[in-house]
Motif scaffolding. Structure first.
Motif, PDB file in Angstrom:
ATOM      1  N   MET A   8       0.917  -1.228   0.108  1.00 16.51           N
ATOM      2  CA  MET A   8      -0.357   0.075   0.016  1.00 16.51           C
ATOM      3  C   MET A   8       1.046   1.308  -0.044  1.00 16.51           C
ATOM      4  O   MET A   8       1.775   1.464   0.692  1.00 16.51           O
ATOM      5  CB  MET A   8      -0.698  -0.285   1.217  1.00 16.51           C
ATOM      6  N   ASN A   9       0.408   2.145  -0.828  1.00 18.99           N
ATOM      7  CA  ASN A   9       1.090   3.448  -0.923  1.00 18.99           C
ATOM      8  C   ASN A   9       1.177   4.315   0.457  1.00 18.99           C
ATOM      9  O   ASN A   9       0.346   4.478   1.053  1.00 18.99           O
ATOM     10  CB  ASN A   9       0.524   4.212  -2.046  1.00 18.99           C
ATOM     11  N   LYS A  10       2.470   4.705   0.843  1.00 19.44           N
ATOM     12  CA  LYS A  10       2.458   5.616   2.139  1.00 19.44           C
ATOM     13  C   LYS A  10       1.781   6.982   1.621  1.00 19.44           C
ATOM     14  O   LYS A  10       1.985   7.613   0.364  1.00 19.44           O
ATOM     15  CB  LYS A  10       3.903   5.717   2.400  1.00 19.44           C
ATOM     16  N   LEU A  11       1.417   7.517   2.681  1.00 15.52           N
ATOM     17  CA  LEU A  11       0.710   8.805   2.457  1.00 15.52           C
ATOM     18  C   LEU A  11       1.759   9.965   1.927  1.00 15.52           C
ATOM     19  O   LEU A  11       2.772  10.123   2.597  1.00 15.52           O
ATOM     20  CB  LEU A  11      -0.059   9.316   3.544  1.00 15.52           C
ATOM     21  N   LYS A  12       1.523  10.615   0.821  1.00 15.06           N
ATOM     22  CA  LYS A  12       2.345  11.572   0.421  1.00 15.06           C
ATOM     23  C   LYS A  12       1.772  12.798   0.052  1.00 15.06           C
ATOM     24  O   LYS A  12       0.724  12.880  -0.737  1.00 15.06           O
ATOM     25  CB  LYS A  12       3.136  11.033  -0.865  1.00 15.06           C
ATOM     26  N   LEU A  13       2.185  14.060   0.415  1.00 20.68           N
ATOM     27  CA  LEU A  13       1.632  15.248  -0.262  1.00 20.68           C
ATOM     28  C   LEU A  13       2.183  15.506  -1.517  1.00 20.68           C
ATOM     29  O   LEU A  13       3.381  15.415  -1.832  1.00 20.68           O
ATOM     30  CB  LEU A  13       2.259  16.345   0.672  1.00 20.68           C
ATOM     31  N   ALA A  14       1.202  15.679  -2.424  1.00 22.79           N
ATOM     32  CA  ALA A  14       1.452  15.500  -3.969  1.00 22.79           C
ATOM     33  C   ALA A  14       1.756  16.971  -4.244  1.00 22.79           C
ATOM     34  O   ALA A  14       2.364  17.288  -5.118  1.00 22.79           O
ATOM     35  CB  ALA A  14       0.312  14.936  -4.610  1.00 22.79           C
ATOM     36  N   TYR A  15       0.750  17.886  -3.717  1.00 24.77           N
ATOM     37  CA  TYR A  15       0.824  19.358  -4.375  1.00 24.77           C
ATOM     38  C   TYR A  15       0.141  20.214  -3.539  1.00 24.77           C
ATOM     39  O   TYR A  15      -0.912  19.873  -2.277  1.00 24.77           O
ATOM     40  CB  TYR A  15       0.266  19.504  -5.757  1.00 24.77           C
ATOM     41  N   GLU A  16       0.299  21.489  -3.212  1.00 20.24           N
ATOM     42  CA  GLU A  16      -0.143  22.565  -2.487  1.00 20.24           C
ATOM     43  C   GLU A  16      -0.585  23.572  -3.371  1.00 20.24           C
ATOM     44  O   GLU A  16       0.181  23.922  -4.325  1.00 20.24           O
ATOM     45  CB  GLU A  16       0.717  23.061  -1.444  1.00 20.24           C
ATOM     46  N   THR A  17      -1.787  24.114  -3.095  1.00 19.64           N
ATOM     47  CA  THR A  17      -2.181  25.455  -3.614  1.00 19.64           C
ATOM     48  C   THR A  17      -2.140  26.766  -2.766  1.00 19.64           C
ATOM     49  O   THR A  17      -1.706  26.447  -1.479  1.00 19.64           O
ATOM     50  CB  THR A  17      -3.485  25.227  -4.359  1.00 19.64           C
ATOM     51  N   ARG A  18      -2.911  27.695  -2.964  1.00 19.67           N
ATOM     52  CA  ARG A  18      -2.724  28.809  -1.937  1.00 19.67           C
ATOM     53  C   ARG A  18      -3.554  28.454  -0.931  1.00 19.67           C
ATOM     54  O   ARG A  18      -3.525  28.812   0.334  1.00 19.67           O
ATOM     55  CB  ARG A  18      -3.542  29.937  -2.768  1.00 19.67           C
TER      56      ARG A  18
ATOM     57  N   LYS B  93      -4.291  21.246   0.407  1.00 19.90           N
ATOM     58  CA  LYS B  93      -3.215  20.511   0.245  1.00 19.90           C
ATOM     59  C   LYS B  93      -3.914  19.236  -0.559  1.00 19.90           C
ATOM     60  O   LYS B  93      -4.798  18.667   0.143  1.00 19.90           O
ATOM     61  CB  LYS B  93      -2.549  20.075   1.529  1.00 19.90           C
ATOM     62  N   ALA B  94      -3.143  18.409  -1.371  1.00 20.58           N
ATOM     63  CA  ALA B  94      -3.545  17.296  -2.095  1.00 20.58           C
ATOM     64  C   ALA B  94      -2.551  16.207  -1.809  1.00 20.58           C
ATOM     65  O   ALA B  94      -1.457  16.301  -1.913  1.00 20.58           O
ATOM     66  CB  ALA B  94      -3.897  17.482  -3.585  1.00 20.58           C
ATOM     67  N   TYR B  95      -3.189  14.915  -1.145  1.00 14.78           N
ATOM     68  CA  TYR B  95      -2.493  13.932  -0.813  1.00 14.78           C
ATOM     69  C   TYR B  95      -2.862  12.624  -1.669  1.00 14.78           C
ATOM     70  O   TYR B  95      -3.856  12.410  -2.081  1.00 14.78           O
ATOM     71  CB  TYR B  95      -2.746  13.426   0.674  1.00 14.78           C
ATOM     72  N   HIS B  96      -1.618  11.940  -1.787  1.00 20.07           N
ATOM     73  CA  HIS B  96      -1.838  10.520  -2.497  1.00 20.07           C
ATOM     74  C   HIS B  96      -1.520   9.416  -1.431  1.00 20.07           C
ATOM     75  O   HIS B  96      -0.408   9.370  -0.844  1.00 20.07           O
ATOM     76  CB  HIS B  96      -0.717  10.384  -3.505  1.00 20.07           C
ATOM     77  N   GLY B  97      -2.742   8.606  -1.382  1.00 20.29           N
ATOM     78  CA  GLY B  97      -2.480   7.499  -0.434  1.00 20.29           C
ATOM     79  C   GLY B  97      -3.796   7.268   0.160  1.00 20.29           C
ATOM     80  O   GLY B  97      -4.733   7.604  -0.267  1.00 20.29           O
ATOM     81  N   ASN B  98      -3.667   6.476   1.462  1.00 18.53           N
ATOM     82  CA  ASN B  98      -4.782   5.876   1.930  1.00 18.53           C
ATOM     83  C   ASN B  98      -5.440   7.085   2.943  1.00 18.53           C
ATOM     84  O   ASN B  98      -4.721   7.629   3.946  1.00 18.53           O
ATOM     85  CB  ASN B  98      -4.482   4.669   2.846  1.00 18.53           C
TER      86      ASN B  98
END
Length: 320
Positions: free
Chosen positions: A1-11, A14-19
């Motif tokens: 399973m993918n470990k939670l990762k911060l993919a991108y931020e905006t103003r 925050k968008a995360y990839h993971g469970n």
């Protein structure tokens, strides 16, 4: 399973990839004002974005709900969009969405602040077997949208989601004496002289009539030009927009735990709310950034970075 990762931020977000369970565990208790989400439904036919069936589905979804309850502020809300379904092989409805409702209230301790129904007039006829072929059932065009709350008095202000007055009401506002007499009605309603006061709009009903007919959005345009497939089950922006306006204030935090194409995040950003997004599929996370790209070239670069596991900083809306 993918470990939670911060993919991108905006103003604002925050968008995360993971469970999302891992994300929920990382959040502070009593910190989220609104969870607005649409999980994979309990469908018999397997979808590309994943789904379970029966009791397994209800238990799976309950695991998220238990954590959500801890993370909501005392006046916070949890809005859950669930589509209808049929039982296998027979023209009889699956009750899973109502079972979810009862379990969340009676076992998990949520309150049902109000039930909403999203009518999607552009939805294609389904299921094909009962509607198109045998013609023994009507088209299924309504989703149930449960508005759960942590307490009996969640934050809400219907004045933020008023709808345009009907033609009849507009005439009444111009010349009230011509269209009604202030008096008690047989129904028991007491119609006063202030009935024709202009409040800026009418109170909306709990039937939300929102077609899901997106065809020329920036999101879909960039999916096409980048040569990738968009999320197959996007809800229209006006659905999260209604609840974000209704249940939150500027700078409140909105969370979507099954973020998909990140419609919720885009709407929250435009409404000056903070937002948090999470999705288990990297490709969905990668295409969700299209909602914040300035142009086609930037969209391709951002998508490639996220798919390659690189973090993207869009807080000042420039590439890093």
């Amino acid at each position: 399973m993918n470990k939670l990762k911060l993919a991108y931020e905006t103003r604002k977000g925050k968008a995360y990839h993971g469970n999302s369970l891992e994300l929920l565990d990382s959040l502070k208790d009593n910190s989220i004002n609104l969870v607005m989400t649409s999980p994979p439904f309990d469908l018999l036919r397997q979808k590309s974005y994943g789904n379970l069936n029966g009791d397994a589905y209800i238990e799976w979804l309950s695991e998220f709900a238990r954590k959500i309850k801890e993370k909501l502020t005392e006046d916070g809300s949890f809005v859950l969009d669930l589509g209808g379904a049929y039982q296998k092989g027979v023209p009889v409805r699956n009750l899973y969405n109502y079972k979810v409702l009862i379990k969340f209230v009676e076992e998990l301790g949520f309150f049902l602040a109000e039930e909403f129904f999203w009518y999607n007039s552009s939805k294609l006829p389904s299921p094909i077997e009962w509607v198109n072929k045998r013609k023994i059932r009507a088209k299924d065009s309504v989703n149930t949208v449960w508005w759960f709350s942590k307490t009996e008095h969640p934050k809400s202000d219907v004045r933020n989601v008023l709808v345009p007055y009907s033609d009849r009401m507009q005439k009444l506002l111009k010349d009230g004496k011509k269209y009604y007499d202030p008096k008690a009605r047989p129904s028991g309603h007491n119609i006063s002289e202030g009935f024709n006061k202009d409040n800026g709009g009418a109170i909306p009903s709990n039937l939300l009539q929102i077609p899901n007919s997106e065809s020329n959005s920036k999101y879909l345009k960039y999916c096409k030009t980048t040569g990738v497939k968009g999320h197959p089950a996007r809800f229209p922006a006006k659905l999260p927009e209604f609840f974000i306006k209704f249940l939150t204030e500027p700078d409140d935090i909105v969370l979507d735990i099954f973020g998909g194409s990140n419609t919720t995040g885009e709407v929250a950003e435009n409404l000056e709310r903070q937002w948090i997004y999470c999705d288990l599929e990297k490709e969905f996370v990668g295409t969700s950034v299209f909602r914040f790209a300035q142009n086609e070239e930037q969209a391709k670069i951002l998508h490639e970075k996220i798919i390659n596991g690189e973090y993207v900083d869009l807080r000042d809306n420039t590439l890093v």
